[in-house]
Design a protein around this motif. Structure first.
Motif, PDB file in Angstrom:
ATOM      1  N   SER A 232       0.825  -1.211   0.000  1.00 55.12           N
ATOM      2  CA  SER A 232       0.000   0.000   0.000  1.00 55.12           C
ATOM      3  C   SER A 232       0.859   1.261   0.000  1.00 55.12           C
ATOM      4  O   SER A 232       1.876   1.338   0.692  1.00 55.12           O
ATOM      5  N   TYR A 233       0.423   2.257  -0.770  1.00 60.13           N
ATOM      6  CA  TYR A 233       1.173   3.513  -0.877  1.00 60.13           C
ATOM      7  C   TYR A 233       0.274   4.744  -0.707  1.00 60.13           C
ATOM      8  O   TYR A 233       0.757   5.859  -0.636  1.00 60.13           O
ATOM      9  N   SER A 234      -1.031   4.538  -0.643  1.00 58.15           N
ATOM     10  CA  SER A 234      -1.983   5.641  -0.540  1.00 58.15           C
ATOM     11  C   SER A 234      -3.087   5.261   0.439  1.00 58.15           C
ATOM     12  O   SER A 234      -3.192   4.108   0.866  1.00 58.15           O
ATOM     13  N   LYS A 235      -3.910   6.235   0.776  1.00 55.41           N
ATOM     14  CA  LYS A 235      -5.037   5.968   1.656  1.00 55.41           C
ATOM     15  C   LYS A 235      -5.946   4.908   1.045  1.00 55.41           C
ATOM     16  O   LYS A 235      -6.399   3.987   1.730  1.00 55.41           O
TER      17      LYS A 235
ATOM     18  N   THR B 112      -5.295   2.548  -1.299  1.00 62.94           N
ATOM     19  CA  THR B 112      -4.724   1.189  -1.354  1.00 62.94           C
ATOM     20  C   THR B 112      -4.595   0.600   0.047  1.00 62.94           C
ATOM     21  O   THR B 112      -4.763  -0.606   0.238  1.00 62.94           O
ATOM     22  N   ALA B 113      -4.312   1.445   1.040  1.00 62.41           N
ATOM     23  CA  ALA B 113      -4.220   0.963   2.417  1.00 62.41           C
ATOM     24  C   ALA B 113      -5.572   0.472   2.917  1.00 62.41           C
ATOM     25  O   ALA B 113      -5.675  -0.569   3.573  1.00 62.41           O
TER      26      ALA B 113
ATOM     27  N   SER C 215      -6.293  -2.889   1.331  1.00 63.24           N
ATOM     28  CA  SER C 215      -5.460  -3.957   1.884  1.00 63.24           C
ATOM     29  C   SER C 215      -5.896  -4.356   3.285  1.00 63.24           C
ATOM     30  O   SER C 215      -5.941  -5.547   3.623  1.00 63.24           O
TER      31      SER C 215
ATOM     32  N   LEU D 166       4.504  -2.502   5.904  1.00 61.36           N
ATOM     33  CA  LEU D 166       4.708  -2.137   4.512  1.00 61.36           C
ATOM     34  C   LEU D 166       5.729  -3.105   3.932  1.00 61.36           C
ATOM     35  O   LEU D 166       6.826  -3.259   4.474  1.00 61.36           O
TER      36      LEU D 166
ATOM     37  N   HIS E 278       5.483   6.028   0.725  1.00 59.70           N
ATOM     38  CA  HIS E 278       4.312   5.255   1.154  1.00 59.70           C
ATOM     39  C   HIS E 278       3.647   5.862   2.386  1.00 59.70           C
ATOM     40  O   HIS E 278       2.787   5.220   3.000  1.00 59.70           O
TER      41      HIS E 278
ATOM     42  N   ALA F 241      -0.137   5.883   3.134  1.00 54.94           N
ATOM     43  CA  ALA F 241      -0.667   4.604   3.627  1.00 54.94           C
ATOM     44  C   ALA F 241      -0.382   4.455   5.121  1.00 54.94           C
ATOM     45  O   ALA F 241      -1.237   3.987   5.882  1.00 54.94           O
TER      46      ALA F 241
ATOM     47  N   TYR G 166      -2.884   6.293   7.132  1.00 54.60           N
ATOM     48  CA  TYR G 166      -4.164   5.573   7.231  1.00 54.60           C
ATOM     49  C   TYR G 166      -4.060   4.459   8.279  1.00 54.60           C
ATOM     50  O   TYR G 166      -4.962   4.294   9.117  1.00 54.60           O
TER      51      TYR G 166
END
Length: 316
Positions: A82-85, A87-88, A91, A109, A121, A124, A127
């Motif tokens: 995950s690298y963003s809100k 995608t986090a 996941s 991560l 990242h 993420a 988040y």
């Protein structure tokens, strides 16, 4: 089985961590019931700590095992890229739903290389930190094959756990020596980070020297737990004996398939190079239009397999 607290987190884990990659779809591809039975069997031997990841695609094994294991008696560490809100969020939901739980003990991560990748990242991480405040995650951290990744975590008080690669000859360390990695791990340990090591057998390369290789990592005083892949009852028995006693009894050795794992590439490989660009260990190359593993560099992680458009790569 000895239990230790993972750094300042207060999370109590067994010194042996169940590495679940090898039993999943990227390697042995056990059935859900077979995988769950192994988790339950290891738990009966005192192993209360399991390492997984979104890419391993094996959350179903854990969910099935939780039919017979009380959730509050077990520690799960999972990982994602995950690298963003957004995608986090995806996941975390995938982990919670896939495992059938309302919290994750440790969220990492996956494969962070340095302070720069952590910064890249960080949305993420923010988040996940909010999820931690709500009790949905208990501890945060990173996994890494890089000395720079271990050094970087010391700069982030909000990150609790480091999952580094370490073995006696440094297979898989991407940017330094064994001594460099040990120095970095010790510094993280001194900062109160929880440390659980990966690949003490170098992804299988050191299996012919299993006892001395495992004991090398076992005897490092600033490593809390060791994750090692297990895909059979015999491997569980052998690894439990290693962590408890430092050796594998001969009767167990005789039952263990001692052949080295290898990367199998099917004849229909088209040499597209997707695996090459995926591998961060420079462990695979294209020769005469076909993918070939590079001896001494491929660590049999299987991460290249999902990227193959022809589905021709498997660790066996």
């Amino acid at each position: 089985m000895d239990y230790v607290k993972l750094g300042n987190t207060g999370i109590l884990v067994s010194r042996l961590c169940f590495g679940s990659l090898t039993m999943g779809p990227l390697q042995a591809n056990l059935t859900i019931s077979e995988g769950a039975n192994l988790i339950e069997y290891a738990f009966e031997q005192g192993v209360n700590f399991l390492d997984t990841a979104e890419i391993y695609d094996n959350y179903g094994y854990i969910k099935k095992a939780f039919e017979n294991i009380k959730r509050d008696k077990y520690i799960i560490s999972t990982k994602s890229y995950s690298y963003s809100k957004e995608t986090a969020e995806v996941s975390l939901k995938k982990a919670l739903d896939g495992i059938g739980t309302d919290y994750i003990d440790i969220f990492l991560l996956h494969e962070q290389e340095s302070e720069y990748t952590i910064k890249g990242h960080y949305e993420a991480i923010e988040y996940f930190l909010k999820a931690k405040e709500k009790g949905i995650i208990r501890a945060l951290g990173i996994s890494t094959h890089n000395v720079a990744g271990v050094n970087a975590i010391c700069k982030y008080d909000e990150l609790d756990i480091i999952h580094p690669i370490i073995n006696k000859i440094g297979i898989g360390i991407q940017d330094g020596t064994v001594e460099d990695m040990l120095k970095a791990i010790k510094a993280a340990y001194d900062k109160g980070k929880g440390i659980y090591a990966m690949k003490p057998l170098g992804g299988g390369h050191l299996i012919k020297d299993v006892e001395s290789s495992f004991n090398y990592v076992r005897d490092i005083p600033f490593i809390h737990s060791i994750a090692i892949g297990m895909q059979s009852l015999e491997e569980i028995d052998g690894n439990v004996s290693l962590i408890n006693n430092g050796y594998i009894p001969n009767e167990i050795k005789k039952k263990i398939d001692k052949k080295q794992r290898r990367l199998q590439i099917a004849d229909w490989c088209i040499g597209c190079g997707a695996c090459v660009s995926t591998c961060k260990n420079d462990g695979i190359e294209i020769i005469d239009g076909k993918a070939q593993p590079i001896k001494g560099k491929c660590i049999f992680c299987g991460y290249c397999a999902p990227k193959c458009p022809e589905f021709c790569i498997k660790v066996i």
